[in-house]
Design a protein around this motif. Structure first.
Motif, PDB file in Angstrom:
ATOM      1  N   PRO A   1      34.705  47.336  45.898  1.00  0.00           N
ATOM      2  CA  PRO A   1      36.085  48.002  45.242  1.00  0.00           C
ATOM      3  C   PRO A   1      37.061  46.429  45.873  1.00  0.00           C
ATOM      4  CG  PRO A   1      36.011  49.284  47.292  1.00  0.00           C
ATOM      5  CD  PRO A   1      34.623  48.256  47.057  1.00  0.00           C
ATOM      6  N   TRP A   2      37.112  45.518  46.579  1.00  0.00           N
ATOM      7  CA  TRP A   2      37.848  44.671  45.805  1.00  0.00           C
ATOM      8  C   TRP A   2      37.377  43.108  44.279  1.00  0.00           C
ATOM      9  CZ3 TRP A   2      41.675  44.268  48.683  1.00  0.00           C
ATOM     10  CH2 TRP A   2      41.760  45.163  49.777  1.00  0.00           C
ATOM     11  N   LEU A   3      36.135  43.598  43.974  1.00  0.00           N
ATOM     12  CA  LEU A   3      35.813  42.835  42.882  1.00  0.00           C
ATOM     13  C   LEU A   3      37.309  42.711  41.510  1.00  0.00           C
ATOM     14  CD1 LEU A   3      32.214  43.734  42.430  1.00  0.00           C
ATOM     15  CD2 LEU A   3      33.504  42.027  43.771  1.00  0.00           C
ATOM     16  N   VAL A   4      37.674  44.745  41.505  1.00  0.00           N
ATOM     17  CA  VAL A   4      38.914  44.729  40.788  1.00  0.00           C
ATOM     18  C   VAL A   4      39.886  44.060  41.159  1.00  0.00           C
ATOM     19  CG1 VAL A   4      40.195  46.663  39.986  1.00  0.00           C
ATOM     20  CG2 VAL A   4      38.197  46.986  39.922  1.00  0.00           C
ATOM     21  N   VAL A   5      40.743  43.206  42.382  1.00  0.00           N
ATOM     22  CA  VAL A   5      41.555  42.969  42.455  1.00  0.00           C
ATOM     23  C   VAL A   5      41.260  41.816  42.674  1.00  0.00           C
ATOM     24  CG1 VAL A   5      42.545  42.086  45.120  1.00  0.00           C
ATOM     25  CG2 VAL A   5      41.682  44.379  44.507  1.00  0.00           C
ATOM     26  N   ALA A   6      39.853  40.929  42.699  1.00  0.00           N
ATOM     27  CA  ALA A   6      39.482  39.529  42.363  1.00  0.00           C
ATOM     28  C   ALA A   6      40.005  39.264  40.827  1.00  0.00           C
ATOM     29  CB  ALA A   6      37.708  39.448  42.093  1.00  0.00           C
ATOM     30  N   ASP A   7      39.961  40.079  40.383  1.00  0.00           N
ATOM     31  CA  ASP A   7      40.497  40.024  38.429  1.00  0.00           C
ATOM     32  C   ASP A   7      41.573  40.381  38.227  1.00  0.00           C
ATOM     33  OD1 ASP A   7      38.330  39.367  36.768  1.00  0.00           O
ATOM     34  OD2 ASP A   7      37.350  41.042  36.627  1.00  0.00           O
ATOM     35  N   THR A   8      42.459  41.099  38.944  1.00  0.00           N
ATOM     36  CA  THR A   8      43.489  41.646  38.597  1.00  0.00           C
ATOM     37  C   THR A   8      44.394  40.391  39.313  1.00  0.00           C
ATOM     38  OG1 THR A   8      44.384  43.158  40.395  1.00  0.00           O
ATOM     39  CG2 THR A   8      42.992  44.096  37.451  1.00  0.00           C
ATOM     40  N   GLY A   9      44.473  40.254  40.895  1.00  0.00           N
ATOM     41  CA  GLY A   9      44.955  39.111  41.513  1.00  0.00           C
ATOM     42  C   GLY A   9      46.041  40.246  41.766  1.00  0.00           C
ATOM     43  N   ASP A  10      46.213  41.534  41.903  1.00  0.00           N
ATOM     44  CA  ASP A  10      47.180  42.729  42.434  1.00  0.00           C
ATOM     45  C   ASP A  10      46.290  43.436  43.595  1.00  0.00           C
ATOM     46  OD1 ASP A  10      48.101  44.551  42.933  1.00  0.00           O
ATOM     47  OD2 ASP A  10      49.615  45.270  40.719  1.00  0.00           O
ATOM     48  N   TRP A  11      46.285  43.636  45.105  1.00  0.00           N
ATOM     49  CA  TRP A  11      46.188  44.506  45.917  1.00  0.00           C
ATOM     50  C   TRP A  11      46.188  46.058  45.307  1.00  0.00           C
ATOM     51  CZ3 TRP A  11      47.705  48.774  48.890  1.00  0.00           C
ATOM     52  CH2 TRP A  11      49.318  48.182  49.275  1.00  0.00           C
ATOM     53  N   GLN A  12      46.635  46.577  44.606  1.00  0.00           N
ATOM     54  CA  GLN A  12      47.356  47.810  44.414  1.00  0.00           C
ATOM     55  C   GLN A  12      46.415  48.267  43.331  1.00  0.00           C
ATOM     56  OE1 GLN A  12      51.038  49.599  44.163  1.00  0.00           O
ATOM     57  NE2 GLN A  12      51.523  47.765  43.930  1.00  0.00           N
ATOM     58  N   SER A  13      45.214  48.097  42.447  1.00  0.00           N
ATOM     59  CA  SER A  13      44.021  47.752  41.831  1.00  0.00           C
ATOM     60  C   SER A  13      42.752  48.025  42.655  1.00  0.00           C
ATOM     61  CB  SER A  13      44.173  46.689  40.768  1.00  0.00           C
ATOM     62  OG  SER A  13      43.941  45.409  41.413  1.00  0.00           O
ATOM     63  N   VAL A  14      43.212  48.319  44.212  1.00  0.00           N
ATOM     64  CA  VAL A  14      41.475  48.289  45.317  1.00  0.00           C
ATOM     65  C   VAL A  14      40.940  49.431  44.280  1.00  0.00           C
ATOM     66  CG1 VAL A  14      42.526  49.414  46.776  1.00  0.00           C
ATOM     67  CG2 VAL A  14      40.680  48.218  46.865  1.00  0.00           C
ATOM     68  N   ALA A  15      39.665  49.115  43.825  1.00  0.00           N
ATOM     69  CA  ALA A  15      38.456  50.669  42.726  1.00  0.00           C
ATOM     70  C   ALA A  15      38.447  51.143  44.842  1.00  0.00           C
ATOM     71  CB  ALA A  15      37.803  50.210  42.263  1.00  0.00           C
ATOM     72  N   LEU A  16      38.505  51.860  45.082  1.00  0.00           N
ATOM     73  CA  LEU A  16      38.084  52.549  46.230  1.00  0.00           C
ATOM     74  C   LEU A  16      36.914  53.818  46.397  1.00  0.00           C
ATOM     75  CD1 LEU A  16      41.285  54.010  48.338  1.00  0.00           C
ATOM     76  CD2 LEU A  16      39.609  52.001  48.466  1.00  0.00           C
ATOM     77  N   PHE A  17      36.090  54.728  46.553  1.00  0.00           N
ATOM     78  CA  PHE A  17      34.659  55.600  46.572  1.00  0.00           C
ATOM     79  C   PHE A  17      35.673  56.687  46.461  1.00  0.00           C
ATOM     80  CE2 PHE A  17      32.449  58.279  48.524  1.00  0.00           C
ATOM     81  CZ  PHE A  17      31.283  58.024  47.712  1.00  0.00           C
ATOM     82  N   GLY A  18      34.788  57.132  45.692  1.00  0.00           N
ATOM     83  CA  GLY A  18      35.507  58.477  45.224  1.00  0.00           C
ATOM     84  C   GLY A  18      36.853  58.539  44.342  1.00  0.00           C
ATOM     85  N   VAL A  19      37.614  56.691  44.057  1.00  0.00           N
ATOM     86  CA  VAL A  19      38.406  56.877  42.567  1.00  0.00           C
ATOM     87  C   VAL A  19      38.019  56.401  41.973  1.00  0.00           C
ATOM     88  CG1 VAL A  19      40.954  56.135  42.800  1.00  0.00           C
ATOM     89  CG2 VAL A  19      39.952  57.187  45.169  1.00  0.00           C
ATOM     90  N   ALA A  20      37.251  55.272  41.876  1.00  0.00           N
ATOM     91  CA  ALA A  20      36.672  54.747  41.260  1.00  0.00           C
ATOM     92  C   ALA A  20      35.287  54.563  40.002  1.00  0.00           C
ATOM     93  CB  ALA A  20      37.123  53.013  41.054  1.00  0.00           C
TER      94      ALA A  20
END
Length: 221
Positions: free
Chosen positions: A119-138
């Motif tokens: 889930p934190w790979l998207v955060v690494a690209d955006t720099g925004d913790w609100q973009s976390v890619a959770l199981f069941g959502v992303a």
């Protein structure tokens, strides 16, 4: 049709719109090992049932509702995710989940790496913790962690389950490569590796025959 900023913004939007309901996804993700470690048929069925709900929710919610309007292939994949969830639900209801012994500790470790790390790979690209890619959502995280379900499924159901995992991984690699979102390339590659791990952790035919002979041996004697 869209740039990387538009795509990555979708993760922030869906998390903001769902708040605080995505906390249920966090509870399921972290609590799943409790089911996997029980080595009980009912627990295995419940685990696969929760994965079915995750496939359907991420497919309809993210792919159809958020990504589909800017990328029409994503909408088709979204409905395929919903169908994949239906397949898992059918496996639960019609004997597609086995209760045989498997490598539960290793399976749990891989599960936690998937749902806590990817889930934190998207955060690494955006720099925004609100973009976390959770199981069941992303969808990416859902497909990666959900690929471990092959360890819990019987043969025919397992092979019906695999094609979408492979197609989604190839689609994701092509999309992330074009968008140059390099961190996200890890997710589809992890999905393919986790498919192999799930197949490796599933009970082998010779193990099943040995356990059956051990159970029936004293009776024959």
């Amino acid at each position: 049709m869209f740039g990387p900023q538009v795509f990555l913004r979708l993760f922030v939007r869906i998390n903001q719109d769902l708040w605080p309901w995505q906390l249920l996804a966090v509870v399921v993700s972290v609590g799943m090992p409790l089911l996997l470690l029980q080595r009980d048929l009912r627990a295995s069925r419940l685990a696969v049932g929760l994965m079915a709900a995750a496939w359907a929710s991420s497919g309809y919610g993210f792919l159809v509702g958020y990504f589909g309007p800017i990328n029409w292939p994503a909408a088709w994949f979204g409905w395929a995710f919903v169908a994949q969830g239906g397949l898992l639900a059918a496996a639960v209801l019609f004997g597609g989940v086995h209760g045989q012994t498997l490598r539960a500790k290793q399976l749990t470790l891989f599960w936690l790496v998937a749902v806590c790390g990817l889930p934190w790979l998207v955060v690494a690209d955006t720099g925004d913790w609100q973009s976390v890619a959770l199981f069941g959502v992303a969808p990416g995280t859902t497909a990666a962690a959900g690929s471990l379900a092959v360890a819990l499924m019987t043969g025919p159901w397992r092979w019906l389950y695999l094609p979408l995992l492979v197609l989604w991984s190839l689609f994701s690699v092509a999309m992330f490569w074009v968008l140059q979102t390099w961190w996200l390339l890890i997710t589809p590659m992890a999905t393919l590796l986790l498919i192999g791990a799930g197949l490796w952790f599933s009970p082998k035919p010779e193990q099943n025959s040995d356990s059956q002979s051990a159970r029936h041996g004293p009776a024959h004697q």
